[in-house]
Design an enzyme around this catalytic site. Structure first.
Site, PDB file in Angstrom:
ATOM      1  N   ASN A  29       0.829  -1.198   0.000  1.00  0.00           N
ATOM      2  CA  ASN A  29       0.000   0.000   0.000  1.00  0.00           C
ATOM      3  C   ASN A  29       0.865   1.250   0.000  1.00  0.00           C
ATOM      4  O   ASN A  29       2.046   1.201   0.360  1.00  0.00           O
ATOM      5  CB  ASN A  29      -0.984   0.016   1.188  1.00  0.00           C
ATOM      6  CG  ASN A  29      -0.434  -0.695   2.397  1.00  0.00           C
ATOM      7  OD1 ASN A  29       0.367  -0.147   3.128  1.00  0.00           O
ATOM      8  ND2 ASN A  29      -0.855  -1.937   2.589  1.00  0.00           N
ATOM      9  N   SER A  43      -8.566  -0.681  -0.260  1.00  0.00           N
ATOM     10  CA  SER A  43      -8.335  -2.075   0.100  1.00  0.00           C
ATOM     11  C   SER A  43      -8.808  -3.019  -1.002  1.00  0.00           C
ATOM     12  O   SER A  43      -9.926  -2.875  -1.524  1.00  0.00           O
ATOM     13  CB  SER A  43      -9.080  -2.391   1.402  1.00  0.00           C
ATOM     14  OG  SER A  43      -8.904  -3.737   1.778  1.00  0.00           O
ATOM     15  N   SER A  72      -6.962   1.247   2.795  1.00  0.00           N
ATOM     16  CA  SER A  72      -6.094   0.089   3.002  1.00  0.00           C
ATOM     17  C   SER A  72      -6.261  -0.500   4.394  1.00  0.00           C
ATOM     18  O   SER A  72      -6.481   0.214   5.375  1.00  0.00           O
ATOM     19  CB  SER A  72      -4.634   0.509   2.809  1.00  0.00           C
ATOM     20  OG  SER A  72      -3.755  -0.495   3.270  1.00  0.00           O
ATOM     21  N   HIS A  94       5.955  -5.961  -0.390  1.00  0.00           N
ATOM     22  CA  HIS A  94       6.160  -7.361   0.008  1.00  0.00           C
ATOM     23  C   HIS A  94       7.281  -7.945  -0.871  1.00  0.00           C
ATOM     24  O   HIS A  94       7.033  -8.857  -1.675  1.00  0.00           O
ATOM     25  CB  HIS A  94       4.880  -8.168  -0.166  1.00  0.00           C
ATOM     26  CG  HIS A  94       3.805  -7.821   0.803  1.00  0.00           C
ATOM     27  ND1 HIS A  94       2.589  -8.475   0.831  1.00  0.00           N
ATOM     28  CD2 HIS A  94       3.751  -6.905   1.799  1.00  0.00           C
ATOM     29  CE1 HIS A  94       1.834  -7.975   1.793  1.00  0.00           C
ATOM     30  NE2 HIS A  94       2.520  -7.003   2.386  1.00  0.00           N
ATOM     31  N   HIS A 154       6.312 -10.820   6.739  1.00  0.00           N
ATOM     32  CA  HIS A 154       5.339  -9.905   6.151  1.00  0.00           C
ATOM     33  C   HIS A 154       5.922  -9.128   4.980  1.00  0.00           C
ATOM     34  O   HIS A 154       5.620  -9.435   3.833  1.00  0.00           O
ATOM     35  CB  HIS A 154       4.828  -8.952   7.244  1.00  0.00           C
ATOM     36  CG  HIS A 154       3.707  -8.075   6.807  1.00  0.00           C
ATOM     37  ND1 HIS A 154       2.839  -7.484   7.699  1.00  0.00           N
ATOM     38  CD2 HIS A 154       3.302  -7.658   5.579  1.00  0.00           C
ATOM     39  CE1 HIS A 154       1.949  -6.763   7.051  1.00  0.00           C
ATOM     40  NE2 HIS A 154       2.216  -6.850   5.743  1.00  0.00           N
TER      41      HIS A 154
END
Length: 218
Positions: A29, A43, A72, A94, A154
């Site tokens: 995001n 989102s 988000s 990510h 994560h």
């Protein structure tokens, strides 16, 4: 429509994140702070489908000011960093090698001087479920003296004086993570000293768009 230019910038950065292999699908995001407002990715919307009117505007507490789409899931993380740091833009990715180091719970050591604009070795925030206040608190704690953090199992997050700065830090962080992973797989990598990294900050400030981090705690 308010902040149309910033909304366009966010869409372009999201598409670029995928092109640069810093994230997959709708993960990650991006946000920009404008005074007491934040423009942030919605989102679960595929990035190629985004249009400026789909990008919501929230306040520093996460309340929606404008837009029909849900902000988000990482809104608590963005709002906390904006309230507690001098961030003007945030990019959360990510990336493969950043996730590898986060999974190993290993900070990104001083493998290259391009960590200097982030404040030094990039720490790993302990795992917490995405979208939670716990995750936001963990990242803030790991961010002391830094403008980038890895998140255990994560991803990565970085912030700066503008979106270009935040994005560049994410890209350089992933590059440094990759260098470290590959060098460590071969042998015992040489690391720079704190003094060597600190000496780079002022030099980079004269020409680098990412050298905006005032902290020098390494």
């Amino acid at each position: 429509m308010r902040y149309e230019q910033e909304r366009e910038q966010i869409i372009n950065s999201c598409i670029r994140m995928c092109d640069d292999q810093l994230t997959l699908g709708t993960s990650g995001n991006v946000s920009i702070r404008i005074g007491d407002h934040i423009v942030i990715t919605p989102s679960a919307v595929p990035y190629p489908e985004l249009t400026p009117d789909m990008v919501p505007i929230i306040d520093l507490e996460g309340n929606v000011i404008e837009g029909a789409f849900k902000p988000s899931s990482e809104t608590p993380l963005h709002t906390l960093l904006y309230r507690e740091t001098d961030a003007q833009a945030i990019v959360h990715t990510h990336p493969i090698y950043g996730v590898v180091l986060g999974t190993l719970r290993r900070e990104t050591p001083l493998i290259h001087y391009m960590l200097a604009p982030m404040g030094g070795a990039v720490r790993v925030a302990p795992y917490a479920q995405f979208g939670t206040q716990e995750l936001a608190d963990n990242v803030l704690a790991a961010a002391k003296g830094r403008s980038a953090v890895l998140m255990e199992n994560h991803g990565a997050i970085a912030w700066g004086k503008d979106l270009a700065s935040a994005y560049s830090k994410c890209a350089y962080l992933e590059w440094c993570c990759e260098v470290w992973c590959k060098a460590a797989a071969i042998g015992d990598p040489h690391l720079l000293s704190t003094k060597q990294v600190e000496s780079v900050v002022q030099e980079l400030a004269s020409y680098s768009p990412i050298a905006d981090t005032p902290q020098r705690e390494v």
